[in-house]
Motif scaffolding. Structure first.
Motif, PDB file in Angstrom:
ATOM      1  N   ASN A  91      60.235  14.333  42.633  1.00 45.79           N
ATOM      2  CA  ASN A  91      59.084  14.623  42.869  1.00 45.79           C
ATOM      3  C   ASN A  91      59.971  15.671  44.169  1.00 45.79           C
ATOM      4  OD1 ASN A  91      56.474  15.117  40.973  1.00 45.79           O
ATOM      5  ND2 ASN A  91      56.499  12.880  41.212  1.00 45.79           N
ATOM      6  N   LEU A  92      60.651  15.325  44.899  1.00 52.65           N
ATOM      7  CA  LEU A  92      61.292  15.267  45.707  1.00 52.65           C
ATOM      8  C   LEU A  92      61.717  16.916  45.709  1.00 52.65           C
ATOM      9  CD1 LEU A  92      62.605  15.222  48.851  1.00 52.65           C
ATOM     10  CD2 LEU A  92      64.954  14.335  46.836  1.00 52.65           C
ATOM     11  N   ASP A  93      62.474  17.243  44.207  1.00 51.64           N
ATOM     12  CA  ASP A  93      62.244  18.895  44.589  1.00 51.64           C
ATOM     13  C   ASP A  93      61.206  20.374  44.035  1.00 51.64           C
ATOM     14  OD1 ASP A  93      65.325  18.123  44.168  1.00 51.64           O
ATOM     15  OD2 ASP A  93      65.350  19.097  42.463  1.00 51.64           O
ATOM     16  N   LYS A  94      60.246  19.501  44.850  1.00 52.22           N
ATOM     17  CA  LYS A  94      59.037  20.338  44.786  1.00 52.22           C
ATOM     18  C   LYS A  94      58.669  20.936  46.172  1.00 52.22           C
ATOM     19  CE  LYS A  94      56.437  18.023  41.207  1.00 52.22           C
ATOM     20  NZ  LYS A  94      55.176  17.378  40.490  1.00 52.22           N
ATOM     21  N   CYS A  95      59.785  19.926  47.484  1.00 53.12           N
ATOM     22  CA  CYS A  95      59.420  20.082  48.806  1.00 53.12           C
ATOM     23  C   CYS A  95      60.443  21.451  49.115  1.00 53.12           C
ATOM     24  CB  CYS A  95      59.789  18.288  49.237  1.00 53.12           C
ATOM     25  SG  CYS A  95      58.895  18.913  50.975  1.00 53.12           S
ATOM     26  N   LEU A  96      59.561  21.981  49.127  1.00 56.60           N
ATOM     27  CA  LEU A  96      60.509  23.893  49.346  1.00 56.60           C
ATOM     28  C   LEU A  96      60.581  23.769  51.097  1.00 56.60           C
ATOM     29  CD1 LEU A  96      59.116  26.233  46.604  1.00 56.60           C
ATOM     30  CD2 LEU A  96      61.071  24.098  46.804  1.00 56.60           C
ATOM     31  N   GLU A  97      59.647  22.602  51.438  1.00 57.53           N
ATOM     32  CA  GLU A  97      59.648  23.200  53.005  1.00 57.53           C
ATOM     33  C   GLU A  97      60.695  21.904  53.546  1.00 57.53           C
ATOM     34  OE1 GLU A  97      56.117  21.010  54.938  1.00 57.53           O
ATOM     35  OE2 GLU A  97      54.738  23.309  54.141  1.00 57.53           O
ATOM     36  N   MET A  98      61.671  21.628  53.116  1.00 57.46           N
ATOM     37  CA  MET A  98      62.521  20.563  53.080  1.00 57.46           C
ATOM     38  C   MET A  98      63.886  21.198  52.896  1.00 57.46           C
ATOM     39  SD  MET A  98      63.820  16.483  52.241  1.00 57.46           S
ATOM     40  CE  MET A  98      61.301  15.964  52.765  1.00 57.46           C
ATOM     41  N   GLY A  99      65.048  21.338  53.584  1.00 53.97           N
ATOM     42  CA  GLY A  99      66.021  22.038  53.361  1.00 53.97           C
ATOM     43  C   GLY A  99      67.511  21.174  52.145  1.00 53.97           C
TER      44      GLY A  99
END
Length: 613
Positions: A122-130
């Motif tokens: 699921n990490l790639d869902k976090c678009l707030e993170m570079g």
């Protein structure tokens, strides 16, 4: 009612929801999508990968962790789960797990793996993170997932590989163990992937303390490859009948010498590639400086300690109180040590000590102070190597743990006191209520140099941010020496001695200079490892992988002895210096691998129990 995130634990590999485990998801979020939509909550989830929910913080849990105490290093018998393992009582139906500390590692580590898998997927869902930070954290998560599999592998042998989460339709599907060699390959490949795809090369010493690097990942791989080459796992025909229900064999029954070469090459890569070095005493060091340097190896961070490859950040809240003799503010050194292991430390000239019983046939005491000792000290404790004094609390040892600004009425004007474990002493059974030392020795290793205690005020340094090494370069040197010796024998003896002697000279004792057979060198390496890595959670696994724990001469199958704590009025009382039994130890053939709970195997038709239970 708030929905729970389904933290599925590997209970029979049915992935049954853990009803009481983590009632709230990180950050108080309701769904996976909401967690990974936010950078803050995503980082909270990431941080938990390293948390004590999953990683056993050895110093904090040391009273319960079997790695510390279920070996010949210890005669600590206070905790019931420790006794059940060290006395050979554990079984699939009589499990050792101490529920208050979540020490059923089979469930604990699969919980961690589940947590890592959710993060990875699921990490790639976090678009707030570079993108770059996501890449780094993805690599870390895949390394940690591999690391938790490795922790399971060394405890349980061949294990199920869980490399993804399961859908609702898959939850009830049973899953068996993977063959041991396939487990090793999968873990090794995952570590290499992480190292090549964003694993950090370095860490910010103040902001990222305790997080792994590429060097740490490769060091763990080195340790695993040494384990895989060792006699327990490499061609051990006693496990030839251990197979899955479909007949797939789980352990290699044919010896593969090349595994030692792989282990040697992996260790040498770590030695050569990442800038680590042994922590050395000052040039022309005094004896006391050697002792202090040894103590600092497992208790200091940063540039002053280039030897630590990866370490936990620990408090001293529990360990220090249990290790400290009662003259200081402690629980009377309840972490008791057997006389036999204490005698395994070398003499000051680097030679082996005389057999234990000989010290007690003609009881003698020193007439003057020496390196690490004062007058009237039992002769077994005199003229020993610096590691003896750095690692052990022993009778008539003169020490200070007092704060210079807070003198203790139980110590002299300079803050010193004597470890008086004899019956009438301040550390003895006549003077101390509650938990007691049982042998006349307690562990000193891992107590920081700046640890202070004040018995009169009932205070002690409890919250030091102290590293406990998960892995350090001294181990890698010994890994390399062992693997070289097993693969090449006398052909590479000069190089084996180079790394073995680096450990000895750093400890302040002379190097070996002779010529030795492969068998002699094997025993020398094992003995050095026993001393150098004592009380760092290695002995529990080393003796197992060497397949020497069981049988009439089994290393973990001998009762332990200590001094007679019911006797003694002073440092030269010969009645106190009498060997008595202090702990029962039993290790049978089934104990090389931890059992899985019987209920797990009953629910999962593919999950076979470890042999001989």
């Amino acid at each position: 009612m708030k929905n729970k995130i389904l933290y599925i634990i590997l209970s029979s590999l049915l992935f049954v929801p853990a009803c009481d485990y983590l009632d709230q998801d990180p950050g108080g979020m309701n769904t996976i999508d909401k967690v990974f939509a936010s950078e803050v909550s995503t980082k909270e989830w990431y941080a938990r990968i390293y948390s004590d929910d999953f990683m056993v913080q050895e110093m904090h849990y040391s009273g319960q962790i079997p790695y510390f105490w279920c070996t010949d290093e210890s005669c600590y018998v206070m905790e019931s789960n420790i006794k059940s393992i060290s006395e050979g009582l554990m079984s699939p139906d009589n499990y050792y797990g101490y529920t208050g500390y979540n020490l059923y590692f089979f469930a604990r580590y699969y919980q961690a793996i589940r947590h890592c898998n959710i993060f990875i997927e699921n990490l790639d869902k976090c678009l707030e993170m570079g993108e770059l930070e996501r890449r780094t954290k993805m690599a870390e998560a895949r390394f940690m997932r591999a690391y938790y599999h490795y922790l399971l592998l060394r405890l349980y042998g061949p294990i199920p590989i869980v490399d993804r989460t399961r859908s609702a339709n898959e939850i009830a599907a049973p899953q068996g163990r993977e063959p041991f060699a396939e487990c090793v390959k999968w873990i090794s490949d995952e570590i290499d992937w992480a190292c090549e795809n964003g694993m950090p090369q370095t860490r910010n010493a103040s902001l990222e303390m305790g997080l792994p690097t590429v060097g740490a990942a490769q060091a763990i791989k080195s340790r695993m490859l040494l384990m895989a080459a060792s006699p327990l796992y490499n061609g051990n025909t006693i496990y030839a009948a251990w197979h899955n229900p479909d007949g797939t064999p789980l352990m290699p029954s044919k010896y593969d010498k090349e595994l030692w070469l792989q282990a040697a090459e992996s260790a040498k890569h770590v030695i050569d590639s990442y800038g680590y070095s042994l922590k050395q005493a000052p040039e022309n060091a005094t004896f006391d400086e050697y002792v202090d340097n040894i103590r600092s190896i497992t208790t200091t961070w940063g540039e002053n300690n280039p030897e630590v490859i990866w370490a936990h950040a620990n408090s001293m809240q529990w360990y220090g109180m249990c290790a400290l003799p009662a003259r200081w503010f402690g629980w009377n050194g309840r972490y008791s040590l057997p006389a036999g292991f204490v005698n395994e430390f070398f003499m000051a000239d680097g030679s082996k000590a005389r057999p234990l019983e000989e010290w007690f046939e003609d009881k003698q005491f020193s007439t003057e102070a020496g390196n690490g000792t004062i007058a009237e000290t039992f002769w077994m404790f005199c003229n020993r190597e610096p590691r003896f004094y750095a690692n052990i609390h022993f009778p008539n040892q003169r020490l200070t743990y007092a704060s210079p600004t807070e003198p203790d009425t139980d110590q002299d004007a300079d803050g010193y006191g004597v470890v008086d474990f004899w019956y009438k002493g301040a550390c003895g059974h006549s003077s101390t209520p509650g938990d007691k030392n049982t042998s006349g020795f307690s562990v000193r290793k891992n107590i920081p140099l700046d640890y202070v205690s004040n018995k009169s005020k009932g205070t002690a340094t409890r919250m030091l941010n102290c590293p406990f090494p998960i892995i350090r370069l001294g181990e890698i040197y010994l890994n390399y020496a062992e693997a070289l010796n097993e693969y090449y024998g006398v052909e590479k003896q000069a190089e084996v001695l180079e790394y073995l002697n680096a450990i000895r000279t750093r400890a302040g004792i002379p190097a070996y200079t002779g010529s030795y057979s492969q068998e002699e060198m094997r025993e020398m390496i094992r003995h050095e490892r026993k001393i150098e890595l004592s009380y760092e959670c290695h002995r529990f696994f080393d003796v197992r992988r060497w397949f020497i724990a069981h049988g009439p001469e089994g290393v973990f199958n001998q009762n332990e002895v200590g001094l007679d704590m019911s006797k003694g009025t002073g440092p030269t009382d010969q009645e106190f210096f009498t060997l008595v039994q202090t702990a029962i130890k039993r290790f049978d053939i089934q104990h090389y691998f931890m059992p899985i709970k019987a209920s797990e195997c009953e629910l999962n038709s593919q999950l076979v129990q470890a042999p001989f239970y």
